[in-house]
Motif scaffolding. Structure first.
Motif, mmCIF file in Angstrom:
data_model
loop_
_atom_site.group_PDB
_atom_site.id
_atom_site.type_symbol
_atom_site.label_atom_id
_atom_site.label_comp_id
_atom_site.label_asym_id
_atom_site.label_seq_id
_atom_site.Cartn_x
_atom_site.Cartn_y
_atom_site.Cartn_z
ATOM 1 N N ALA A 43 0.834 -1.206 0.000
ATOM 2 C CA ALA A 43 0.000 0.000 0.000
ATOM 3 C C ALA A 43 0.864 1.250 0.000
ATOM 4 O O ALA A 43 0.590 2.218 -0.717
ATOM 5 C CB ALA A 43 -0.935 -0.011 1.211
ATOM 6 N N PHE A 47 1.055 4.206 -2.794
ATOM 7 C CA PHE A 47 0.629 5.546 -2.382
ATOM 8 C C PHE A 47 1.685 6.184 -1.486
ATOM 9 O O PHE A 47 1.456 6.371 -0.281
ATOM 10 C CB PHE A 47 -0.718 5.482 -1.652
ATOM 11 C CG PHE A 47 -1.814 4.853 -2.452
ATOM 12 C CD1 PHE A 47 -2.525 5.596 -3.378
ATOM 13 C CD2 PHE A 47 -2.124 3.507 -2.307
ATOM 14 C CE1 PHE A 47 -3.535 5.015 -4.130
ATOM 15 C CE2 PHE A 47 -3.132 2.909 -3.046
ATOM 16 C CZ PHE A 47 -3.837 3.672 -3.967
ATOM 17 N N ILE A 50 1.278 8.276 2.007
ATOM 18 C CA ILE A 50 -0.016 7.971 2.615
ATOM 19 C C ILE A 50 0.132 8.018 4.129
ATOM 20 O O ILE A 50 1.212 7.768 4.662
ATOM 21 C CB ILE A 50 -0.499 6.570 2.137
ATOM 22 C CG1 ILE A 50 -1.955 6.305 2.537
ATOM 23 C CG2 ILE A 50 0.426 5.473 2.645
ATOM 24 C CD1 ILE A 50 -2.532 5.038 1.910
ATOM 25 N N GLY A 54 -4.634 5.729 6.314
ATOM 26 C CA GLY A 54 -4.844 5.381 4.916
ATOM 27 C C GLY A 54 -4.324 3.995 4.586
ATOM 28 O O GLY A 54 -4.944 3.240 3.827
ATOM 29 N N VAL A 55 -3.173 3.638 5.159
ATOM 30 C CA VAL A 55 -2.626 2.290 4.968
ATOM 31 C C VAL A 55 -3.610 1.263 5.514
ATOM 32 O O VAL A 55 -3.929 0.265 4.857
ATOM 33 C CB VAL A 55 -1.241 2.126 5.642
ATOM 34 C CG1 VAL A 55 -0.779 0.677 5.577
ATOM 35 C CG2 VAL A 55 -0.213 3.048 4.996
ATOM 36 N N LYS A 58 -6.515 0.896 3.145
ATOM 37 C CA LYS A 58 -6.158 0.230 1.886
ATOM 38 C C LYS A 58 -6.021 -1.278 2.039
ATOM 39 O O LYS A 58 -6.298 -2.022 1.108
ATOM 40 C CB LYS A 58 -4.858 0.805 1.303
ATOM 41 C CG LYS A 58 -4.962 2.242 0.862
ATOM 42 C CD LYS A 58 -5.855 2.378 -0.338
ATOM 43 C CE LYS A 58 -5.922 3.822 -0.795
ATOM 44 N NZ LYS A 58 -7.024 4.059 -1.709
ATOM 45 N N ILE A 59 -5.564 -1.733 3.210
ATOM 46 C CA ILE A 59 -5.371 -3.175 3.385
ATOM 47 C C ILE A 59 -6.459 -3.793 4.264
ATOM 48 O O ILE A 59 -6.354 -4.958 4.656
ATOM 49 C CB ILE A 59 -3.965 -3.508 3.931
ATOM 50 C CG1 ILE A 59 -3.760 -2.985 5.350
ATOM 51 C CG2 ILE A 59 -2.892 -2.975 2.986
ATOM 52 C CD1 ILE A 59 -2.460 -3.473 6.006
ATOM 53 N N THR A 140 -13.804 -3.806 -4.166
ATOM 54 C CA THR A 140 -13.752 -2.376 -4.505
ATOM 55 C C THR A 140 -14.194 -1.522 -3.333
ATOM 56 O O THR A 140 -13.653 -0.451 -3.110
ATOM 57 C CB THR A 140 -14.615 -2.059 -5.747
ATOM 58 O OG1 THR A 140 -15.956 -2.517 -5.508
ATOM 59 C CG2 THR A 140 -14.048 -2.720 -6.985
ATOM 60 N N ASN A 142 -13.726 -2.168 -0.129
ATOM 61 C CA ASN A 142 -12.672 -2.145 0.891
ATOM 62 C C ASN A 142 -11.485 -1.284 0.497
ATOM 63 O O ASN A 142 -10.791 -0.783 1.359
ATOM 64 C CB ASN A 142 -12.199 -3.569 1.196
ATOM 65 C CG ASN A 142 -13.251 -4.366 1.936
ATOM 66 O OD1 ASN A 142 -14.101 -3.799 2.582
ATOM 67 N ND2 ASN A 142 -13.183 -5.666 1.821
ATOM 68 N N THR A 143 -11.220 -1.115 -0.787
ATOM 69 C CA THR A 143 -10.045 -0.333 -1.186
ATOM 70 C C THR A 143 -10.373 1.147 -1.378
ATOM 71 O O THR A 143 -9.484 1.941 -1.552
ATOM 72 C CB THR A 143 -9.438 -0.886 -2.493
ATOM 73 O OG1 THR A 143 -10.429 -0.858 -3.523
ATOM 74 C CG2 THR A 143 -8.911 -2.290 -2.289
ATOM 75 N N GLU A 144 -11.651 1.499 -1.329
ATOM 76 C CA GLU A 144 -12.017 2.904 -1.543
ATOM 77 C C GLU A 144 -12.231 3.656 -0.235
ATOM 78 O O GLU A 144 -12.573 4.818 -0.238
ATOM 79 C CB GLU A 144 -13.303 2.976 -2.383
ATOM 80 C CG GLU A 144 -13.072 2.497 -3.807
ATOM 81 C CD GLU A 144 -14.368 2.440 -4.616
ATOM 82 O OE1 GLU A 144 -15.439 2.699 -4.058
ATOM 83 O OE2 GLU A 144 -14.268 2.150 -5.811
ATOM 84 N N GLN A 145 -12.047 3.014 0.883
ATOM 85 C CA GLN A 145 -12.298 3.661 2.178
ATOM 86 C C GLN A 145 -11.271 4.703 2.494
ATOM 87 O O GLN A 145 -10.177 4.697 2.153
ATOM 88 C CB GLN A 145 -12.350 2.614 3.289
ATOM 89 C CG GLN A 145 -13.524 1.693 3.122
ATOM 90 C CD GLN A 145 -13.559 0.617 4.196
ATOM 91 O OE1 GLN A 145 -12.663 0.502 5.021
ATOM 92 N NE2 GLN A 145 -14.589 -0.185 4.185
#
Length: 145
Positions: A43, A47, A50, A54-55, A58-59, A140, A142-145
């Protein structure tokens, strides 16, 4: 319903298999890295700059414990952490050159071990599993949070 017929139990067992397979291959290659640390580094690589929250997003990891994951990566020399210029409360993270080199080195290994996680499935079954697992976790979202 017997436990072996429950989705939750099978998912937990598959997670155990995945974690054990990852650890075995990474350790055999002489590296000290967990699957969560690898995911965090991925991640961060995608990014740069980040923040820690944010990490975690992303995970799909717990925000309260991502700091410990990042702490260990910093201690290992794979990640550098700095105070954000936009928000002094936030900590931005970037891979160090050592972290970038590690990711380059282990990417082929991590890709290769994926087949071992699902070794009892045919290539067609693996593709179907990936399609269904992606749908089940709604990747999608989970990765857009």
């Amino acid at each position: 319903m017997k436990i072996h017929g429950m989705a939750g139990h099978l998912i937990r067992r598959l997670n155990q298999i995945s974690t054990q397979t990852f650890s075995k291959h990474i350790q055999n290659a002489g590296h000290d890295l967990t699957s969560v640390q690898f995911a965090a580094m991925e991640a961060i690589a995608m990014f740069p700059g980040i923040d820690q929250a944010g990490v975690a997003a992303k995970i799909a990891y717990d925000r309260a414990t991502i700091g410990g994951v990042i702490d260990r990566l910093v201690k290992k020399g794979f990640v550098a952490r700095t105070v954000s210029k936009q928000d002094r409360r936030a900590r931005e993270v970037r891979l160090t050159s050592q972290g970038e080199a590690l990711l380059r080195d282990i990417h082929p290994l991590v890709e290769a071990l994926q087949a071992d996680i699902l070794e009892n499935l045919t290539p067609q079954e693996r593709a179907m599993f990936m399609k269904l697992a992606t749908k089940a976790v709604n990747l999608t979202r989970n990765t857009e949070q």
